[in-house]
Each structure stands twice: as C-alpha cells, then as structure tokens.
Design a protein around this motif. Structure first.
Motif, PDB file in Angstrom:
ATOM      1  N   GLU A  28       4.036  28.089  47.450  1.00 42.31           N
ATOM      2  CA  GLU A  28       3.500  26.850  46.221  1.00 42.31           C
ATOM      3  C   GLU A  28       1.887  28.086  45.615  1.00 42.31           C
ATOM      4  N   GLU A  29       1.642  26.791  44.931  1.00 46.43           N
ATOM      5  CA  GLU A  29       0.067  27.522  43.421  1.00 46.43           C
ATOM      6  C   GLU A  29      -0.677  27.400  44.752  1.00 46.43           C
ATOM      7  N   GLY A  30      -1.181  28.766  44.826  1.00 48.69           N
ATOM      8  CA  GLY A  30      -2.705  28.940  45.033  1.00 48.69           C
ATOM      9  C   GLY A  30      -2.409  29.147  46.472  1.00 48.69           C
ATOM     10  N   THR A  31      -1.882  29.437  47.034  1.00 50.91           N
ATOM     11  CA  THR A  31      -1.237  29.939  47.517  1.00 50.91           C
ATOM     12  C   THR A  31      -1.177  31.995  48.357  1.00 50.91           C
ATOM     13  N   ILE A  32      -1.470  32.234  49.592  1.00 58.77           N
ATOM     14  CA  ILE A  32      -1.312  33.753  50.199  1.00 58.77           C
ATOM     15  C   ILE A  32      -0.589  33.397  51.042  1.00 58.77           C
ATOM     16  N   ILE A  33       0.584  34.304  50.496  1.00 58.49           N
ATOM     17  CA  ILE A  33       2.214  34.654  51.639  1.00 58.49           C
ATOM     18  C   ILE A  33       1.811  35.946  52.078  1.00 58.49           C
ATOM     19  N   GLY A  34       2.317  35.645  53.762  1.00 61.16           N
ATOM     20  CA  GLY A  34       1.819  37.402  54.132  1.00 61.16           C
ATOM     21  C   GLY A  34       3.012  37.946  54.667  1.00 61.16           C
ATOM     22  N   LEU A  35       3.738  39.162  53.775  1.00 59.20           N
ATOM     23  CA  LEU A  35       5.153  39.626  54.254  1.00 59.20           C
ATOM     24  C   LEU A  35       5.872  40.571  55.242  1.00 59.20           C
ATOM     25  N   ILE A  36       5.640  40.269  57.025  1.00 57.43           N
ATOM     26  CA  ILE A  36       5.496  41.403  57.196  1.00 57.43           C
ATOM     27  C   ILE A  36       6.969  41.444  57.983  1.00 57.43           C
ATOM     28  N   GLY A  37       7.459  43.187  58.510  1.00 59.33           N
ATOM     29  CA  GLY A  37       7.999  43.423  59.237  1.00 59.33           C
ATOM     30  C   GLY A  37       8.042  44.819  59.393  1.00 59.33           C
ATOM     31  N   PRO A  38       9.372  45.496  60.188  1.00 62.35           N
ATOM     32  CA  PRO A  38       9.154  47.004  60.152  1.00 62.35           C
ATOM     33  C   PRO A  38       9.597  47.813  58.898  1.00 62.35           C
ATOM     34  N   ASN A  39       9.135  49.336  58.558  1.00 60.26           N
ATOM     35  CA  ASN A  39       9.675  49.981  58.412  1.00 60.26           C
ATOM     36  C   ASN A  39      11.805  49.323  57.976  1.00 60.26           C
ATOM     37  N   GLY A  40      11.689  49.516  56.429  1.00 55.47           N
ATOM     38  CA  GLY A  40      12.917  49.257  56.238  1.00 55.47           C
ATOM     39  C   GLY A  40      13.548  47.993  56.271  1.00 55.47           C
ATOM     40  N   SER A  41      13.237  46.640  56.653  1.00 58.70           N
ATOM     41  CA  SER A  41      13.069  45.512  56.618  1.00 58.70           C
ATOM     42  C   SER A  41      13.994  44.685  55.288  1.00 58.70           C
ATOM     43  N   GLY A  42      13.059  45.190  54.019  1.00 57.66           N
ATOM     44  CA  GLY A  42      13.378  45.134  53.094  1.00 57.66           C
ATOM     45  C   GLY A  42      12.245  44.487  52.413  1.00 57.66           C
ATOM     46  N   LYS A  43      11.429  44.488  52.464  1.00 60.94           N
ATOM     47  CA  LYS A  43       9.820  43.816  51.903  1.00 60.94           C
ATOM     48  C   LYS A  43       9.404  44.352  50.376  1.00 60.94           C
ATOM     49  N   THR A  44       9.565  46.150  50.440  1.00 57.38           N
ATOM     50  CA  THR A  44       9.608  46.764  49.181  1.00 57.38           C
ATOM     51  C   THR A  44      10.309  45.563  47.955  1.00 57.38           C
ATOM     52  N   THR A  45      12.044  45.519  48.545  1.00 58.23           N
ATOM     53  CA  THR A  45      13.254  45.525  47.722  1.00 58.23           C
ATOM     54  C   THR A  45      13.265  43.854  47.496  1.00 58.23           C
ATOM     55  N   PHE A  46      11.929  43.372  48.216  1.00 61.22           N
ATOM     56  CA  PHE A  46      12.368  41.881  47.662  1.00 61.22           C
ATOM     57  C   PHE A  46      10.990  42.105  46.595  1.00 61.22           C
ATOM     58  N   SER A 208      -0.832  32.445  42.569  1.00 57.83           N
ATOM     59  CA  SER A 208      -0.047  32.466  44.357  1.00 57.83           C
ATOM     60  C   SER A 208      -0.365  33.681  44.515  1.00 57.83           C
ATOM     61  N   ILE A 209       0.030  34.891  45.878  1.00 62.35           N
ATOM     62  CA  ILE A 209      -0.241  35.651  46.302  1.00 62.35           C
ATOM     63  C   ILE A 209       0.613  36.208  47.025  1.00 62.35           C
ATOM     64  N   ILE A 210       1.756  37.355  46.950  1.00 63.24           N
ATOM     65  CA  ILE A 210       2.141  37.540  47.832  1.00 63.24           C
ATOM     66  C   ILE A 210       1.902  39.267  48.495  1.00 63.24           C
ATOM     67  N   ILE A 211       1.242  38.901  50.144  1.00 60.93           N
ATOM     68  CA  ILE A 211       1.394  40.257  49.912  1.00 60.93           C
ATOM     69  C   ILE A 211       2.533  41.195  51.697  1.00 60.93           C
ATOM     70  N   ILE A 212       1.882  42.127  51.115  1.00 62.81           N
ATOM     71  CA  ILE A 212       3.491  43.305  52.204  1.00 62.81           C
ATOM     72  C   ILE A 212       2.061  43.568  52.996  1.00 62.81           C
ATOM     73  N   GLU A 213       1.877  43.665  53.981  1.00 60.13           N
ATOM     74  CA  GLU A 213       0.930  44.367  54.744  1.00 60.13           C
ATOM     75  C   GLU A 213       1.665  44.768  56.336  1.00 60.13           C
ATOM     76  N   HIS A 214       1.138  46.125  56.589  1.00 58.31           N
ATOM     77  CA  HIS A 214       1.129  46.206  58.098  1.00 58.31           C
ATOM     78  C   HIS A 214       0.179  45.927  59.139  1.00 58.31           C
ATOM     79  N   GLU A 215      -1.346  45.822  58.538  1.00 57.82           N
ATOM     80  CA  GLU A 215      -2.066  45.894  58.877  1.00 57.82           C
ATOM     81  C   GLU A 215      -2.517  44.656  59.983  1.00 57.82           C
TER      82      GLU A 215
END
Ligand SMILES: Nc1ncnc2c1ncn2[C@@H]1O[C@H](COP(=O)(O)OP(=O)(O)OP(=O)(O)O)[C@@H](O)[C@H]1O
Length: 257
Positions: A28-46, A208-215
């Motif tokens: 949605e407009e104006g929201t922040i999505i956190g994208l998490i998952g183990p190493n190699g789960s496809g986050k950067t590929t996304f 909107s922001i999608i953030i990949i984070e391990h923290e």
C-alpha cells in the motif's frame, strides 16, 4: 489505502534452481514492508526482479496498476522505483555530492555539447543539484551535509549507507527498496539508522518502502507489515508480532521454538 505495488505469482529460475516460486506481495502507498527469510530464500532476487535485473519465468510485477515486468531497469527507475544494494555500489574516490547526484541521471544533462556550450544552464543545474543534495543530506545529519565535497572514503559506514539512501531518494521514488541497509554497521549505528528510516518515512509520507533486514530489531521498529520467504515462497506474513509468533518462523528463522 491505495495499492501502489503488486507482485503476482512471480517465479524466477537460475538453471535448475527455483529462486522465486509463485511469490505474490502487495504494498500500500505510504507503508513499510519488512522482507525477511533465511540466507538464499530469494529476497535479493525479488528486488532484482522488481528492478528489471532478473527475468521472470512467470507472473507479473505492477506499479500503480501498470505492468512493468520485463522492462529495462532504467524504465522501471523512471516509473518511480529506486533501490540500494546489499553490497555498496558507491564510488569511494568520488565526493559525497557526486555519489548522490548520479541518482538524478534522468534529469542530468550529460551531453558534452550541453555542458560546454550551454554554460548558464549548466551553472544553474549545478546550483540546483547542490541545493537538493545538501537538503537531502541535512535530513539525515547536518555534519554530513557539511561534508558534501569530501571524498567518500573518509566517511564511516553509517554515513556511507545514508549516501546510498540519498542517492535513491534524489530521484523522488514512489517505491524505495532497501537491501539490508544495516549490514556492516555497529549496533549503535544500526540503532541510529532506524531513526533515519523513520525520518525518511515522515518526510515522504506517500512513498512506500520494502526493507530486507536480518536485524529483527530493525524490522520490529520500522515495518508495518512483515513478509517471510523460504525457498522463494512466502511462508508467513502479517504484523511483526503475528509473524514472530508463527511456529515456522520461530523454528526455521529465529532459531527458537
Ligand atoms: N545470478 C544468480 N545465478 C545463479 N543463482 C543465483 C543468482 N542469484 C541468486 N542465486 C541463487 O538464488 C537463491 C536466492 O538468492 P538471493 O540472493 O535472492 O537470496 P537472499 O534471500 O537475498 O539471501 P541473503 O540473505 O544471503 O542475501 C540462492 O540460492 C542463490 O544462490
């Protein structure tokens, strides 16, 4: 709420490896999505798929209802998608100013003719770029803004990450993708950087922001909605509390059950 971004059943393969497997995700407009998952789960590929660096074998990516699947990266960028990279793409020998202003490549006049013969326009554009870069740096830190012409190699890790975010923001994106921005930072820097992300959000309420984070602390503090990937599939989503309560997430990702 207005839907800004949508991935529909996106699949990506690298030879025999299914890196994304029918992934669907809405932002949605104006929201922040956190994208998490183990190493190699496809986050950067996304992220690479959304920004046109990876080809899909199925599914669609839409921004504001427009199908952007398969477009060239520069055309996706022109439609308002900017990103940072997990491994820094900064040029350490160039100045802070140069590293940020390159993010305005859509509006820069890079022709030799323009820069040699349209001097007044050239000077105006340098002044305008300087003002914009300075204003952006100031939103993060005044001391950083004062170092606008320092070479980048003199800056610490948090300031380098801020430069990467400024470079993405100077294009006025509608969707900002942050790939593990806290990587390489100390815990104190990470804490400070979380404040930066929230500041960016309050300064750009429609972006909107999608953030990949391990923290997980970062995800807990900044994300409105969390999506968990494993082997290229979405295995859980919801609020941070709902996601960490999910037994699969506890066992497979957080290492607790
Ligand atoms: N260009 C490529 N060629 C071949 N395989 C790739 C390529 N890029 C990624 N992969 C593979 O695709 C899978 C997903 O990788 P990806 O980098 O998207 O994971 P990730 O969730 O971002 O991991 P990390 O948290 O370690 O960054 C991994 O198995 C990876 O080895």
């Amino acid at each position: 709420m207005t839907k800004l971004f949508e991935a529909e059943n996106v699949s990506v393969r690298f030879g025999g490896l299914q890196a994304l497997d029918g992934l669907s995700l809405e932002v949605e407009e104006g929201t922040i999505i956190g994208l998490i998952g183990p190493n190699g789960s496809g986050k950067t590929t996304f992220f690479n798929t959304v920004t046109g660096l990876c080809r899909t074998v199925g599914g669609r990516v839409l921004i504001d209802g427009e199908n952007i699947t398969g477009l060239q990266p520069r055309h996706i960028y022109q439609r308002g998608v900017s990103r940072t990279f997990q491994r820094s793409r900064l040029c350490l020998s160039l100045s802070v100013f140069d590293n940020v202003v390159i993010g305005r490549q859509n509006s820069l006049d890079l022709t030799l003719f323009g820069n040699l013969f349209r001097r007044r326009r050239f000077v105006e554009s340098v002044r305008e770029n300087h003002e914009q870069v300075h204003a952006l740096l100031s939103t993060f830190s005044e001391p950083l803004a004062a170092r606008i012409f320092d070479p980048l190699h003199r800056l610490n890790m948090i300031d380098r990450r801020r430069i990467e975010v400024c470079r993405a923001l100077i294009a006025n994106p509608r969707l900002l993708l942050l790939d593990e921005p806290s990587a390489g930072m100390t815990p104190d820097e990470t804490h400070e950087f979380m404040g930066d992300i929230l500041k960016v959000r309050s300064d750009h309420p429609r972006m909107s922001i999608i953030i990949i984070e391990h923290e997980m602390d970062v995800i807990q503090r900044v994300a409105d909605h969390v999506v968990v990937l494993n082997f290229g599939k979405k295995v859980a989503e919801g609020t941070f509390d709902a996601v960490v309560a999910n037994p699969w997430v506890q066992e497979a990702y957080l290492g607790t059950s």
